[in-house]
Design a protein around this motif. Structure first.
Motif, mmCIF file in Angstrom:
data_model
loop_
_atom_site.group_PDB
_atom_site.id
_atom_site.type_symbol
_atom_site.label_atom_id
_atom_site.label_comp_id
_atom_site.label_asym_id
_atom_site.label_seq_id
_atom_site.Cartn_x
_atom_site.Cartn_y
_atom_site.Cartn_z
ATOM 1 N N PRO A 1 59.688 41.992 42.258
ATOM 2 C CA PRO A 1 58.779 41.456 43.163
ATOM 3 C C PRO A 1 57.414 41.969 43.392
ATOM 4 O O PRO A 1 56.429 40.954 43.705
ATOM 5 N N VAL A 2 57.155 42.956 42.895
ATOM 6 C CA VAL A 2 55.802 43.503 43.113
ATOM 7 C C VAL A 2 54.895 42.644 42.127
ATOM 8 O O VAL A 2 53.635 42.729 42.291
ATOM 9 N N ASN A 3 55.608 42.031 40.900
ATOM 10 C CA ASN A 3 54.842 41.182 40.169
ATOM 11 C C ASN A 3 54.031 40.221 40.922
ATOM 12 O O ASN A 3 52.970 39.700 40.112
ATOM 13 N N PHE A 4 54.649 39.666 41.867
ATOM 14 C CA PHE A 4 53.752 38.702 42.585
ATOM 15 C C PHE A 4 52.371 39.150 42.810
ATOM 16 O O PHE A 4 51.432 38.475 42.668
ATOM 17 N N LEU A 5 52.386 40.157 43.380
ATOM 18 C CA LEU A 5 51.124 40.795 43.620
ATOM 19 C C LEU A 5 50.192 41.460 42.454
ATOM 20 O O LEU A 5 49.126 41.240 42.428
ATOM 21 N N THR A 6 50.893 42.060 41.582
ATOM 22 C CA THR A 6 49.817 42.475 40.438
ATOM 23 C C THR A 6 49.703 41.412 39.633
ATOM 24 O O THR A 6 48.614 41.650 39.042
ATOM 25 N N SER A 7 50.363 40.369 39.263
ATOM 26 C CA SER A 7 49.946 39.183 38.621
ATOM 27 C C SER A 7 48.591 38.550 39.051
ATOM 28 O O SER A 7 47.992 37.730 38.624
ATOM 29 N N HIS A 8 48.425 38.724 40.450
ATOM 30 C CA HIS A 8 47.099 38.278 40.945
ATOM 31 C C HIS A 8 45.967 39.594 40.783
ATOM 32 O O HIS A 8 45.247 39.273 41.704
ATOM 33 N N PHE A 9 46.291 40.401 40.058
ATOM 34 C CA PHE A 9 45.546 41.508 39.905
ATOM 35 C C PHE A 9 45.274 42.112 41.119
ATOM 36 O O PHE A 9 44.309 42.931 41.417
ATOM 37 N N GLY A 10 46.315 42.254 42.142
ATOM 38 C CA GLY A 10 46.154 42.863 43.462
ATOM 39 C C GLY A 10 45.065 42.626 44.405
ATOM 40 O O GLY A 10 44.657 43.073 45.243
ATOM 41 N N ASN A 11 44.382 41.556 43.737
ATOM 42 C CA ASN A 11 43.113 40.852 44.508
ATOM 43 C C ASN A 11 43.594 40.116 45.847
ATOM 44 O O ASN A 11 44.159 39.265 45.568
ATOM 45 N N PRO A 12 43.349 40.746 46.726
ATOM 46 C CA PRO A 12 43.715 40.209 48.213
ATOM 47 C C PRO A 12 43.231 38.777 48.390
ATOM 48 O O PRO A 12 44.050 37.786 48.898
ATOM 49 N N ILE A 13 42.155 38.437 47.901
ATOM 50 C CA ILE A 13 41.821 37.065 47.958
ATOM 51 C C ILE A 13 42.808 35.929 47.330
ATOM 52 O O ILE A 13 43.419 35.187 47.803
ATOM 53 N N GLU A 14 42.894 36.525 46.115
ATOM 54 C CA GLU A 14 43.967 35.447 45.185
ATOM 55 C C GLU A 14 45.315 35.575 45.629
ATOM 56 O O GLU A 14 45.867 34.497 45.769
ATOM 57 N N ILE A 15 45.628 36.658 46.201
ATOM 58 C CA ILE A 15 47.120 36.604 46.717
ATOM 59 C C ILE A 15 47.243 35.829 47.979
ATOM 60 O O ILE A 15 48.043 35.091 48.354
#
Lengths: 427, 524
Positions: B156-170
Motif C-alpha cells: 500500500p505504500v505505493n499509493f504514496l511513492t507513486s505520487h513521488f511522496g509529494n504531499p501536495i499530489e497525495i
C-alpha cells in the motif's frame, strides 16, 4: 490578416469534397482505378492547401527553463553556468545550448513576458492547451481539437489532429471526430494501419456491421452507435486513403531524415511537416523531460541538442517548401522555471514569467516581445497572459476566438474568454 | 516439504474469513434497502433475464457469461434467482479480481511514475487481496494513507511513492478519490466555484508534511532496482507560500476539512493516522457519499453527481433522497464493499430495461444507461469471443512503448489494456472511442486470426462440423454479445450469406462485424 476569402472557398470545398469522397470510397470499393477523380481530389487538395492554415505545436512537456532557452540573463546571479550566444539577428541573444536555432531567429518571434498562475503540471498543461484553467465542472477542448474542427474538413481522409510522442489534450464536448490521433513512435508507422482484407471486403464488412447495429441503436444506445459509426467511418477513410503514406518516414530521403536528427523528437518534426503538407491542420510534437528539478545542466545538455536540431530543420524545411507562410509553429511548455537554483542544482516550477517562440502564418520573425527584469524574477515589460496568447494564435490561424461552442453542461462556451491580440507579433 | 504444506494450510485458513464474520454489525439487509430505493425511484420496465445476466456478470465479475451458465439461469424458474445470482457472483474470486483492478487503476491512473516509484504488480495483487479478504473501504483507505516502508515490500505504500511522496499530489488524490472533492483547485487561489479557502487545502497537505520519501540504492536481492520508501521525518512543518510574496512561507497545522486537527508537533505516522480517522469517520460528510456516488455511477452509467469529484461544489445531486438513504445504510454496515454492490444490483433501476443516456444534468434517468466497458472487461470479452490463449506468442502484441513509464501488463492483455486505457474516474458520458481502438478491432492480427475460418479457431471447427447456418449465427451472437440474435438480425445475416458466394468468407465477415460492433464494447 487577410484570409477572409478562404471561408467561402472551404464551404464550397467541403460540400463538394463530401460528395466526391463518398464516391471515392464507393469507387475504391468497386476495385476500379480511375484517374480523373483522383486528379480532381488532388487538385482540390492543392487549392485547399494553398489557402488553408495549419499549426504545429512543439510541446516541451515539464516546463522548459527560460534561462537556458530564449531568455538568458548573462551576469545575473540567477543565471547559473549557462552563457548567452549571438544569433543571426543583431541584438537577440539566446542560451548557448541552441546553436542551430540561433541561425533561424529571423524566422521566429521570441515572447519573453508570458505570465500565468498555474504551477502544477496537469493544470498548467491544460491551461496552455485550452486557454482555460481547469475548473472541475466543465472540461474544455484542447486547441488541437478546436483547430481540427475549425479548419479540418469533415471528410478529410487523415485525422485532422495528430499528436506525436505524447497524448495532448482531448476534444471534450467537440466529440470523438476531433480527438488526437496519437503516434507514439514516429520511427515506425502507426499500428494496424493496413487492412488484412481487400478494400472491397472491408467496405462490405462495414456495411454489414452498420446494418446489424440498427436494432441495438433503437434499444437505447442510439448515441453510442452514432459515435461508433462516425469513428469507424473516419477510420475506414483513413485506412483506405493514399495519404496514409504521410505517416511513413521511410519515404523520405536519408539526408532529410538525418537533417532532422534521428531522435524521436526530430523524426516527429519531420512527420509533422509531411502531415501539414498533406493537409492536416494541427500536429503536436512532444518532447518530454523538461521538469528539471535536479541536476539541471547535465539534463539540459542531453535534452536540448535533439530539440535544437529538429526545430531548426523544421523551420528551414517549412520555409523552403513554402509552407511556413501558412503554418503557425509554436514552441512552448506549460510554464518556466524558478530564477532561484535549488539545493539539487535544479529549478522548480515558475509560471510567473516564462518564454516561448512563434513562427510562420504571418508572424514577424527576428523580434523579441516583452521582457523580464534583470534577475528574471518577474515580467518587466509587456506582460502577456494565456488568453492574450491564445487569441493571438487564433488570429494567426484565421479562427474567430469568440466563436461559441455548445458545451456539455448546456451553456455556450467561447473558444477563448478575454485576452487581447499581441499585435506586435504580426507587425 | 511437510512444513511448507503446513504453512500453506495455515495461510489458507487465515486468508478466508467467512462471509459472515463481518455481518455481525447491526446493518439492514442490502435487498431491504434496495426495496426502499425502488419506492423512491419508481418502477421501470424490467430487463429480460438474458440482458440482466450479461449486465450483472460484467459489472460484478468483469467477464461475459458462458453459454452454459446462461442456459442454466434461463431454465431456473424460481422467483428469487436474480438475488441468488448476485450473491453467487459477489462470492466469486472473479469479483475480487475485477474490482481490485478497478481500484488499482483509480489510484494509479494519473501518475507518470516510473517502475521504481510504483511497483504496479505488487500493488495490483494487494488491491485484489483486499477485495478477497473483504476488507471494508475504511480499512483499505486507512492502509493506503498510513503505509510506511519500502514499496517493493509493503504494497500500500505505493499509493504514496507513486505520487513521488509529494504531499501536495497525495493530498490532491486523497481528496479527489476518497472524498469526491476537487480541493486541489484551491492550491494556488481560493476556488471560485467551490467553498474552499486556499489554507484549507494546504492544511490538508500538512497531514503528509512529515512523510519523507527515501530512495534505496543498496537493497539486497536482484531485480529490485532502486525502490522507494516512505518514512517519517523527525521534525519540520509543511508550509504554504504566501500569495503576495511567494518567498514568504507560512507553516501549516494539519487540519481536516471538517475542522478537526492534530498538533503541529505530531510525528508523521500520528498525523496520517489522525487523517485516516477523520476521513473514515461517519461524521465526515464526504467519505461515504463519494464512494456511493462512484459505485452507483459505475453500475448505472450515470451518477447522483455529474462527475465523481463534484461533491464539494454547489452542484445539487440527482435523487438526493436515494443518495442519502444509501449513504446512511452503507455507513451503518461499516463500509462493507460487497453490501453496496448487492444493494445497487438488487434495485429495479439496475434490473430495468436500458435507457438512453441523459443529455443534461437536470435529466433524471431511472435505469441503466449504456456504458463503455473498461479495458480489462474488453480483454476478457475478446478472450471469450475469440477463444485465444493470452500467452500465445505467435500473435504480435504491439503496444505503445513510450508511455506510461511503468509497464502494466504484458503481451496481448497489455496491447488491449493500453489501447482502451481510460481513467475509471472519468464520467461515463465522456469516455469515447479512438481511431487506434477502431484500427485494432478492424485490422489487428489478433482479431483477424481468430475470426478466420481456418486454423485452430471456433469458426473453423464449427464449419468442419457442418453446423447449419442459423445455429452458427446464433453461436456467434452468443460468443460475442451473450444473447440470441433478434429476428431482424437473423434476417440480415441470412441475406448476407446469400449475397456472398463463399460461405466461409461470409461467416468470417459476420463474426468480424459482431466483434466490431458498438454493442460488443458496451454494457447494456
Amino acid at each position: 490578416m487577410t484570409n477572409q476569402p478562404q471561408t467561402c472557398v472551404s464551404v464550397r470545398m467541403s460540400k463538394d469534397g463530401a460528395m466526391s469522397r463518398r464516391g471515392f470510397l464507393r469507387w475504391l470499393g468497386a476495385g476500379a482505378v480511375g484517374v480523373s477523380l483522383f486528379d480532381r481530389l488532388t487538385l482540390f487538395g492543392a487549392e485547399l492547401r494553398r489557402q488553408q492554415r495549419s499549426c504545429i505545436l512543439l510541446w516541451m512537456a515539464g516546463g522548459p527553463s527560460q534561462f537556458e532557452t530564449l531568455d538568458p540573463k548573462p551576469g545575473a546571479e540567477t543565471q547559473g553556468p549557462t552563457r548567452a550566444i549571438d544569433t543571426v539577428t543583431p541584438g537577440i541573444r539566446i542560451a548557448e545550448h541552441w546553436p542551430r536555432l540561433a541561425r533561424h531567429t529571423g524566422d521566429f518571434a521570441i515572447l519573453r513576458s508570458m505570465t500565468s498562475r498555474e504551477g502544477n503540471h496537469g493544470r498548467a498543461t491544460y491551461l496552455l492547451h485550452t486557454s482555460y484553467a481547469p475548473s472541475g465542472g466543465i472540461v474544455h477542448p484542447g486547441m488541437g481539437s478546436i483547430v481540427a474542427r475549425a479548419l479540418g474538413q469533415a471528410d478529410f481522409d487523415l485525422p485532422n489532429f495528430v499528436s506525436i510522442a505524447g497524448s495532448s489534450v482531448g476534444p471534450s464536448f467537440l466529440g470523438v471526430q476531433h480527438a488526437p490521433f496519437i503516434v507514439l513512435d514516429p520511427n515506425r508507422p502507426p499500428d494496424n494501419l493496413t487492412t488484412p482484407v481487400a478494400d472491397q471486403r472491408l467496405n462490405r464488412r462495414l456495411n454489414l456491421m452498420r446494418e446489424l447495429e440498427e436494432p441495438f441503436a433503437e434499444s437505447g444506445a442510439a448515441n453510442q452507435v452514432r459515435d461508433h459509426q462516425t469513428l469507424y467511418g473516419q477510420t475506414a477513410r483513413f485506412v483506405l486513403s493514399p495519404r496514409v503514406r504521410s505517416f511513413n518516414l521511410g519515404l523520405e530521403p536519408e539526408n532529410v531524415r538525418e537533417a532532422y536528427g534521428r531522435s524521436p523528437y526530430g523524426q516527429g518534426c519531420l512527420m509533422a511537416r509531411r502531415l501539414v503538407e498533406a493537409g492536416v491542420p494541427f500536429v503536436e510534437v512532444q518532447s518530454s523531460g523538461w521538469d528539471t528539478h535536479g541536476n539541471e545542466l547535465p539534463s539540459l545538455q542531453r535534452l536540448i541538442p535533439p530539440v535544437d536540431r529538429g526545430t531548426a530543420a523544421l523551420l528551414r524545411d517549412l520555409r523552403e517548401r513554402g509552407l511556413l507562410e501558412r503554418t503557425l509553429v509554436i514552441w512552448m511548455g506549460e510554464f518556466g522555471r524558478t530564477p532561484r537554483i535549488n539545493v539539487n542544482a535544479g529549478r522548480d516550477h515558475f509560471p510567473q514569467a516564462f518564454n516561448l517562440a512563434l513562427a510562420g502564418a504571418g508572424v514577424r520573425g527576428g523580434q523579441v516581445i516583452g521582457a523580464t527584469n534583470q534577475l528574471g524574477t518577474e515580467v518587466s515589460l509587456r506582460p502577456v497572459t494565456v488568453p492574450d496568447l491564445f487569441v493571438t494564435f487564433y488570429r494567426a490561424l484565421g479562427i474567430n476566438p469568440r466563436h461559441e461552442n455548445q458545451s456539455n453542461v448546456g451553456r455556450p462556451l467561447r473558444i477563448v474568454e478575454g485576452g487581447n491580440v499581441v499585435e506586435e507579433v504580426f507587425r | 516439504m511437510l512444513r511448507f504444506a503446513a504453512c500453506m494450510a495455515a495461510l489458507v485458513l487465515v486468508a478466508i474469513p467467512g462471509l459472515s464474520s463481518r455481518a455481525q454489525q447491526a446493518k439492514t439487509g442490502a435487498t431491504e434497502v434496495s426495496r426502499k430505493v425502488d419506492e423512491l425511484l419508481g418502477r421501470t420496465p424490467e430487463a429480460d433475464d438474458t440482458t440482466f445476466f450479461r449486465r450483472v456478470r460484467l459489472d460484478l465479475t468483469g467477464k461475459m457469461p458462458d453459454a452454459a451458465e446462461l442456459k442454466t439461469f434461463l431454465a431456473d424458474k424460481e422467483p428469487g434467482k436474480r438475488g441468488k445470482l448476485i450473491k453467487k457472483l459477489l462470492a466469486s474470486d472473479e469479483f475480487s479480481i475485477n474490482w481490485g483492478r478497478y481500484w488499482r487503476d483509480v489510484l494509479t491512473y494519473h501518475t507518470p511514475a516510473s517502475g521504481n516509484y510504483l511497483r504496479w504488480e505488487l500493488f495490483d495483487r494487494w488491491m485484489i487481496e483486499q477485495m478477497r479478504e473483504q476488507r471494508s473501504w475504511s480499512e483499505i483507505v486507512t492502509s493506503l494513507l498510513t503505509a510506511t516502508g519500502i514499496n517493493d515490500e509493503t504494497a500500500p505504500v505505493n499509493f504514496l511513492t507513486s505520487h513521488f511522496g509529494n504531499p501536495i499530489e497525495i493530498a490532491a488524490t486523497t481528496s479527489r478519490v476518497f472524498l469526491g472533492v476537487q480541493i486541489q483547485c484551491a492550491q494556488c487561489h481560493d476556488a471560485k466555484n467551490e467553498p474552499w479557502k486556499r489554507e484549507q487545502f494546504h492544511e490538508l497537505v500538512a497531514f503528509f508534511g512529515r512523510a519523507r520519501i527515501i530512495q534505496h540504492k543498496d537493497v539486497d536481492g536482484k531485480g529490485r532496482g532502486t525502490p522507494y520508501a516512505i518514512d517519517g521525518r523527525a521534525d519540520g512543518q509543511y508550509a504554504m507560500a504566501a500569495l503576495k510574496d511567494p518567498t514568504k512561507l507560512i507553516p501549516m497545522t494539519p487540519r481536516f476539512l471538517t475542522g478537526e486537527s492534530i498538533s503541529a508537533d505530531a510525528p508523521d505516522l500520528e498525523r496520517r493516522q489522525a487523517l485516516a480517522k477523520f476521513i473514515t469517520s461517519p461524521k465526515n460528510p464526504w467519505f461515504a457519499r463519494a464512494h456511493v456516488n462512484r459505485m452507483w455511477t459505475a453500475m448505472m452509467g450515470w451518477g447522483f453527481y455529474p462527475t465523481l469529484a463534484d461533491l464539494g461544489s454547489d452542484v445539487e445531486p440527482r435523487y438526493a433522497e436515494v443518495l442519502d438513504l444509501l449513504v446512511r445504510e452503507w455507513t451503518a454496515t461499516g463500509y462493507d464493499m460487497r453490501w453496496l454492490f448487492e444493494a445497487i444490483a438488487s434495485t429495479h433501476a439496475y434490473q430495468g430495461q436500458l435507457q438512453p443516456r441523459p443529455n443534461s444534468e437536470s435529466a433524471r434517468p431511472i435505469a441503466v444507461c449504456p456504458q463503455r466497458l473498461r479495458p480489462e472487461q474488453i480483454f476478457e470479452a475478446l478472450v471469450k469471443a475469440l477463444r485465444f490463449d493470452e500467452k500465445d506468442k505467435s500473435i504480435p502484441a504491439p503496444a505503445p512503448s513510450a508511455s506510461p513509464a511503468v509497464s502494466r501488463h504484458s503481451g496481448l492483455r497489455n496491447m488491449i489494456y493500453m489501447a482502451f486505457k481510460v481513467d475509471p474516474s472519468m464520467p461515463p458520458d465522456q469516455v469515447q472511442g479512438t481511431i487506434p481502438q477502431a484500427l485494432l478491432m478492424m485490422n489487428s492480427v489478433l482479431v483477424n486470426t481468430y475470426v478466420a475460418s481456418t486454423g485452430k479457431t471456433f469458426l473453423a471447427e464449427a464449419l468442419a462440423k457442418k453446423m447449419p447456418d442459423d445455429e452458427l449465427i446464433a453461436a456467434l451472437y452468443q460468443r460475442t454479445l451473450a444473447r440470441a440474435p433478434r429476428a431482424r438480425e437473423l434476417a440480415v445475416c441470412r441475406r448476407y450469406l446469400k449475397s456472398v458466394p463463399d460461405r466461409r468468407e461470409a461467416f468470417e465477415d459476420i463474426f468480424w462485424s459482431l466483434i466490431n460492433s458498438t454493442e460488443f464494447l458496451t454494457k447494456r
